[in-house]
Write an enzyme that holds these catalytic residues in place. Structure first.
Site, short mmCIF file in Angstrom:
data_model
loop_
_atom_site.label_atom_id
_atom_site.label_comp_id
_atom_site.label_asym_id
_atom_site.label_seq_id
_atom_site.Cartn_x
_atom_site.Cartn_y
_atom_site.Cartn_z
N ARG A 180 -36.78 9.43 3.24
CA ARG A 180 -35.73 9.69 1.91
C ARG A 180 -35.62 11.21 2.23
O ARG A 180 -35.08 12.35 1.88
CB ARG A 180 -35.92 9.30 0.75
CG ARG A 180 -36.08 7.55 0.69
CD ARG A 180 -36.38 7.55 -0.49
NE ARG A 180 -35.75 8.06 -2.08
CZ ARG A 180 -35.62 8.48 -3.48
NH1 ARG A 180 -36.55 7.79 -3.57
NH2 ARG A 180 -35.01 8.69 -4.39
N CYS A 238 -40.20 14.53 -7.01
CA CYS A 238 -39.90 12.77 -5.74
C CYS A 238 -38.26 12.94 -6.08
O CYS A 238 -37.85 13.84 -6.28
CB CYS A 238 -40.75 12.06 -6.78
SG CYS A 238 -40.75 11.23 -8.63
#
Length: 283
Positions: A180, A238
């Protein structure tokens, strides 16, 4: 003050004269729902069996506001958060222990919020419910109302501008999976990639196979290789400020203070004017 507690230590404290308030924060990332899996129901899991005396806390409703321009899990309204904690029996003069199903992310979010709002003694059960070897209970406690009065600002908090600045002046860690960060996949947010200057540091690498944290010296060595040391300015983000709280907790175990960017990538990537970096290079 320790940030984590072992299952053996927790059992001893619960059997003592002054047991801690115990919060159950079982939760799973919504990506599972998007993939077609049945929705995870933390409250149902709690009802089926929990550590005796634990009170259930709903991450999506009590540890975050509704999703919006500030991300998928923005900060909760402080007054509402305080009321939820008091209903759960939280008081400033009584220790709190938080656990989840074992991943540690949701428990760390509750830990961070209580620390940020000024609670002096909060710990996370290392390894979560998976580490607990004693019998579970289906009895739902009704705790006495607590007296916790949140006072925000006790630990570091970043907004988008602060995160961007820290990526240039200090160390900004990205707690998501490496793919990611690199922008190879993005299952939830509008675009893949990372904040320019941020360093990839998946929080899954902070724990052992059983979900317990690696020893403090191993964590210190890992964070040192990433540029994060005690005395330097460190921040973490995150996807939506949940797994990053787990990395802030890992840093605390290592003795390294760190600020949390709560909006995280879900807030950052929602604004097309903000720059996006891809690939393994932080820049």
């Amino acid at each position: 003050m320790n940030a984590i507690i072992s299952a053996t230590e927790l059992a001893d404290e619960l059997a003592g004269a002054h047991p801690p308030v115990l919060l159950d924060v079982r939760w799973q990332l919504s990506a599972a729902k998007a993939a077609g899996a049945p929705p995870f129901d933390g409250r149902a899991e709690y009802a089926a069996g929990h550590i005796p005396g634990a009170v259930f806390v709903d991450l999506d409703r009590e540890l975050a506001s509704a999703p919006g321009e500030h991300g998928r899990h923005p900060l909760p309204d402080v007054a509402e958060f305080g009321a939820a904690m008091r209903r759960a029996g939280v008081s400033s003069g009584r220790p709190v222990v938080v656990y989840d199903g074992g991943q540690g992310w949701a428990a760390a979010r509750a830990w961070w919020l209580l620390r940020w709002t000024g609670h002096p003694d909060v710990r996370v059960l290392d390894g979560g419910l998976r580490a607990w070897r004693e019998p579970l209970s289906v009895d739902v406690p009704v705790p006495d109302e607590g007296d916790f009065a949140p006072a925000p600002g006790a630990v570091g908090l970043l907004d988008a501008d602060g995160a961007a600045a820290l990526a240039r002046s200090g160390v900004l860690l990205d707690a998501r999976a490496g793919e990611r960060y690199r922008g190879e996949v993005e299952p939830i947010d509008p675009v893949g990639g990372h904040i320019p200057g941020a360093v990839s540091a998946p929080t899954t690498e902070n724990v052992l196979e059983d979900g317990r944290f690696r020893p403090a010296e191993e964590l210190r060595a890992r964070f040192k290789t990433l540029g994060a040391t005690d005395g330097g300015e460190v921040g973490v983000y995150c996807g939506s400020g949940v797994s990053a709280a787990h990395e802030v907790l890992a840093l605390a175990v290592a003795g390294i203070p760190a600020a949390l960017y709560v909006g995280s990538w879900s807030e950052w990537s929602s604004d097309p004017e903000r720059p996006v970096a891809v690939g393994a290079d932080p820049q």
